[in-house]
Motif scaffolding. Structure first.
Motif, PDB file in Angstrom:
ATOM      1  N   ALA A 160     -14.375  -5.614  13.731  1.00 34.50           N
ATOM      2  CA  ALA A 160     -14.040  -6.680  14.682  1.00 34.50           C
ATOM      3  C   ALA A 160     -15.039  -6.736  15.829  1.00 34.50           C
ATOM      4  O   ALA A 160     -15.381  -7.817  16.332  1.00 34.50           O
ATOM      5  CB  ALA A 160     -12.627  -6.467  15.219  1.00 34.50           C
ATOM      6  N   ALA A 161     -15.533  -5.564  16.253  1.00 36.98           N
ATOM      7  CA  ALA A 161     -16.440  -5.529  17.403  1.00 36.98           C
ATOM      8  C   ALA A 161     -17.897  -5.757  17.019  1.00 36.98           C
ATOM      9  O   ALA A 161     -18.642  -6.432  17.754  1.00 36.98           O
ATOM     10  CB  ALA A 161     -16.304  -4.178  18.118  1.00 36.98           C
ATOM     11  N   PHE A 162     -18.327  -5.190  15.874  1.00 39.01           N
ATOM     12  CA  PHE A 162     -19.756  -5.186  15.541  1.00 39.01           C
ATOM     13  C   PHE A 162     -20.074  -5.751  14.158  1.00 39.01           C
ATOM     14  O   PHE A 162     -21.238  -5.761  13.761  1.00 39.01           O
ATOM     15  CB  PHE A 162     -20.305  -3.753  15.618  1.00 39.01           C
ATOM     16  N   GLY A 163     -19.068  -6.202  13.421  1.00 39.82           N
ATOM     17  CA  GLY A 163     -19.294  -6.715  12.088  1.00 39.82           C
ATOM     18  C   GLY A 163     -19.399  -5.592  11.068  1.00 39.82           C
ATOM     19  O   GLY A 163     -19.381  -4.392  11.393  1.00 39.82           O
ATOM     20  N   ILE A 164     -19.519  -5.965   9.799  1.00 31.64           N
ATOM     21  CA  ILE A 164     -19.627  -4.985   8.721  1.00 31.64           C
ATOM     22  C   ILE A 164     -20.855  -4.098   8.923  1.00 31.64           C
ATOM     23  O   ILE A 164     -20.821  -2.885   8.681  1.00 31.64           O
ATOM     24  CB  ILE A 164     -19.692  -5.704   7.361  1.00 31.64           C
ATOM     25  N   ALA A 165     -21.951  -4.690   9.382  1.00 30.36           N
ATOM     26  CA  ALA A 165     -23.171  -3.917   9.623  1.00 30.36           C
ATOM     27  C   ALA A 165     -22.927  -2.784  10.617  1.00 30.36           C
ATOM     28  O   ALA A 165     -23.468  -1.679  10.475  1.00 30.36           O
ATOM     29  CB  ALA A 165     -24.288  -4.829  10.123  1.00 30.36           C
ATOM     30  N   GLY A 166     -22.080  -3.050  11.632  1.00 23.33           N
ATOM     31  CA  GLY A 166     -21.777  -2.021  12.616  1.00 23.33           C
ATOM     32  C   GLY A 166     -21.027  -0.847  12.011  1.00 23.33           C
ATOM     33  O   GLY A 166     -21.250   0.310  12.395  1.00 23.33           O
ATOM     34  N   LEU A 167     -20.141  -1.130  11.047  1.00 26.55           N
ATOM     35  CA  LEU A 167     -19.425  -0.046  10.362  1.00 26.55           C
ATOM     36  C   LEU A 167     -20.393   0.822   9.572  1.00 26.55           C
ATOM     37  O   LEU A 167     -20.324   2.058   9.628  1.00 26.55           O
ATOM     38  CB  LEU A 167     -18.366  -0.644   9.428  1.00 26.55           C
ATOM     39  N   PHE A 168     -21.311   0.195   8.841  1.00 23.51           N
ATOM     40  CA  PHE A 168     -22.287   0.966   8.070  1.00 23.51           C
ATOM     41  C   PHE A 168     -23.197   1.785   8.990  1.00 23.51           C
ATOM     42  O   PHE A 168     -23.537   2.929   8.691  1.00 23.51           O
ATOM     43  CB  PHE A 168     -23.123   0.040   7.188  1.00 23.51           C
ATOM     44  N   ALA A 169     -23.594   1.206  10.103  1.00 20.64           N
ATOM     45  CA  ALA A 169     -24.448   1.929  11.051  1.00 20.64           C
ATOM     46  C   ALA A 169     -23.710   3.132  11.640  1.00 20.64           C
ATOM     47  O   ALA A 169     -24.292   4.214  11.804  1.00 20.64           O
ATOM     48  CB  ALA A 169     -24.908   0.989  12.164  1.00 20.64           C
ATOM     49  N   ALA A 170     -22.432   2.965  11.947  1.00 21.73           N
ATOM     50  CA  ALA A 170     -21.645   4.078  12.477  1.00 21.73           C
ATOM     51  C   ALA A 170     -21.522   5.192  11.452  1.00 21.73           C
ATOM     52  O   ALA A 170     -21.616   6.385  11.782  1.00 21.73           O
ATOM     53  CB  ALA A 170     -20.259   3.588  12.892  1.00 21.73           C
ATOM     54  N   HIS A 171     -21.342   4.827  10.193  1.00 17.86           N
ATOM     55  CA  HIS A 171     -21.259   5.847   9.137  1.00 17.86           C
ATOM     56  C   HIS A 171     -22.593   6.561   8.972  1.00 17.86           C
ATOM     57  O   HIS A 171     -22.630   7.789   8.771  1.00 17.86           O
ATOM     58  CB  HIS A 171     -20.837   5.206   7.812  1.00 17.86           C
ATOM     59  N   ALA A 172     -23.684   5.835   9.067  1.00 13.77           N
ATOM     60  CA  ALA A 172     -25.013   6.461   8.988  1.00 13.77           C
ATOM     61  C   ALA A 172     -25.182   7.488  10.106  1.00 13.77           C
ATOM     62  O   ALA A 172     -25.662   8.611   9.870  1.00 13.77           O
ATOM     63  CB  ALA A 172     -26.099   5.393   9.076  1.00 13.77           C
ATOM     64  N   ALA A 173     -24.778   7.130  11.313  1.00  8.65           N
ATOM     65  CA  ALA A 173     -24.901   8.057  12.440  1.00  8.65           C
ATOM     66  C   ALA A 173     -24.028   9.286  12.226  1.00  8.65           C
ATOM     67  O   ALA A 173     -24.442  10.423  12.519  1.00  8.65           O
ATOM     68  CB  ALA A 173     -24.512   7.339  13.733  1.00  8.65           C
ATOM     69  N   TYR A 174     -22.825   9.093  11.720  1.00 13.32           N
ATOM     70  CA  TYR A 174     -21.908  10.205  11.464  1.00 13.32           C
ATOM     71  C   TYR A 174     -22.537  11.194  10.482  1.00 13.32           C
ATOM     72  O   TYR A 174     -22.537  12.413  10.717  1.00 13.32           O
ATOM     73  CB  TYR A 174     -20.599   9.658  10.904  1.00 13.32           C
ATOM     74  N   MET A 175     -23.075  10.690   9.386  1.00 16.61           N
ATOM     75  CA  MET A 175     -23.666  11.569   8.363  1.00 16.61           C
ATOM     76  C   MET A 175     -24.880  12.298   8.925  1.00 16.61           C
ATOM     77  O   MET A 175     -25.092  13.495   8.654  1.00 16.61           O
ATOM     78  CB  MET A 175     -24.047  10.750   7.126  1.00 16.61           C
ATOM     79  N   ALA A 176     -25.695  11.611   9.703  1.00 14.44           N
ATOM     80  CA  ALA A 176     -26.895  12.236  10.270  1.00 14.44           C
ATOM     81  C   ALA A 176     -26.518  13.341  11.247  1.00 14.44           C
ATOM     82  O   ALA A 176     -27.154  14.405  11.279  1.00 14.44           O
ATOM     83  CB  ALA A 176     -27.746  11.170  10.971  1.00 14.44           C
TER      84      ALA A 176
END
Length: 398
Positions: A160-176
């Motif tokens: 809702a805040a950042f779009g689907i791309a924002g969810l994928f980016a957050a997951h990338a940061a989590y894994m890193a």
């Protein structure tokens, strides 16, 4: 990889590896919980369903191969490498590529997920004292359910805040972040000679021979032999049984079943492991689940009573969940054999996940309550019998 039991448990490492497991499960959940907006952007429900399922197909095909890779490279390299690959792929997906590239990235993500879920329990066993093995492995077994529950809460807010791309980016940061945390934390990988008592095939004998050796061993294959019956049942029941309930009880069943399974595994299951072996705990869970399935059949159509029976069934299967992972370390004393056992669990677990739901769907359509009974009770008895057969083979020295 050291085979000596840890003198004391490093709980910081155990919980950090579990956190990495949450990220691996989120590789499924990040699309499952936002299926509708993904379907809107990626060609409809049928096309998007492949983006979900292809990750598990990789595990189905290459599960035991991943276990052999852990033996060859070491669990630290494989776990951190899987996290780094997952971070890179989620970052790529944040660019919202076309469907073909997104599907290709999901295939690669299946390799990342498999690396984490196979290496994770091996490393947990390596840093856990024997007295804490039941808790540590039960904790690890909860990663999938916990991750889905957390993703269901967090993902819609991020989208809702950042779009689907924002969810994928957050997951990338989590894994890193977890890759960066675990690399200095984990014990270094060491090459170890195979003991003479465990004559595993040399690489030149071929991959097929090594796979056959895994499934012929009543020690290495036993955890997976029971776990496949659990995955056949649990995912199918959690997916389909809420649809059989009155609308007012739908949430109690869909959310309550995975949560009660986790709670029972981490509380009652851990306590029972003080008195019973992990294998006996799994068998107890299957026996109780068969009773709960029979109870469900008897009260079919009575909403509140069905809810109680389903929660009892889920709780019983929670004992199977935790006990299956505890059996990896209980039955296999070397890190190499634990890696092979974890690979087999990944492979047969994905087989159960992929096939249980279509089978139960057909049985419910044809026979309703009797279909659920015919589905559940034979699988419970099959899991119990599989472990009994493996135990008999171990006593016979096979």
């Amino acid at each position: 990889m050291s085979d000596a039991a840890a003198p004391r448990t490093n709980f910081l490492i155990v919980f950090t590896i579990w956190g990495a497991g949450l990220g691996a499960a989120a590789q499924f959940a990040k699309i499952s919980v936002i299926f509708a907006p993904m379907a809107r952007d990626y060609g409809g429900a049928a096309a998007t369903s492949w983006l979900v399922s292809v990750v598990g197909i990789v595990g189905l095909i290459f599960g035991t191969t991943a276990g052999l890779l852990v033996v060859r490279l070491g669990p630290r390299r494989v776990l951190v490498g899987g996290l780094m690959l997952g971070a890179a792929l989620s970052a790529f997906q944040a660019g919202m590529p076309g469907y073909g590239w997104m599907l290709a990235s999901r295939v690669a993500e299946g390799a990342s997920q498999l690396a984490i879920v196979v290496a994770g329990p091996v490393l947990i066993a390596e840093v856990t004292a024997p007295r804490h093995n039941g808790f540590a492995m039960s904790l690890w077994a909860s990663f999938f359910g916990v991750s889905f529950a957390a993703s269901a809460l967090i993902a819609p807010v991020l989208v809702a805040a950042f779009g689907i791309a924002g969810l994928f980016a957050a997951h990338a940061a989590y894994m890193a972040v977890f890759a960066a945390l675990l690399w200095p934390m984990l014990p270094a990988d060491h090459s170890a000679d195979r003991p003479a008592a465990a004559p595993w095939p040399r690489p030149r004998e071929g991959l097929l021979a090594q796979h056959l050796a895994i499934y012929r061993s009543p020690f290495v294959a036993a955890p997976a032999a029971g776990f496949v019956f659990y995955t056949l049942m649990f995912v199918a029941l959690v997916t389909l049984m809420p649809l059989q309930m009155p609308p007012a009880l739908h949430g109690w069943v869909s959310e309550g079943m995975p949560l009660i399974a986790i709670a029972v595994s981490l509380t009652l299951g851990v306590q029972i492991l003080r008195w019973l072996s992990a294998v006996r705990l799994v068998q107890l869970g299957f026996a109780l689940a068969a009773v709960a399935a029979l109870s469900l059949w008897l009260v079919w159509g009575e909403g509140a009573a069905m809810t109680v029976a389903l929660l009892a069934l889920a709780g019983s299967l929670g004992l199977v969940q935790g006990g299956s992972f505890a059996a990896i370390a209980e039955l296999n004393r070397t890190s190499e054999d634990r890696a092979r056992a974890a690979g087999a669990i990944a492979q047969l677990g994905n087989l159960g996940t992929a096939t249980g739901t279509p089978l139960l769907t057909a049985l419910i359509a044809g026979q309703a309550a009797t279909g659920v009974l015919v589905f559940s009770v034979p699988l419970c008895l099959g899991g119990l019998a599989a472990h009994q057969w493996m135990a008999w083979r171990r006593t016979r020295g096979h």
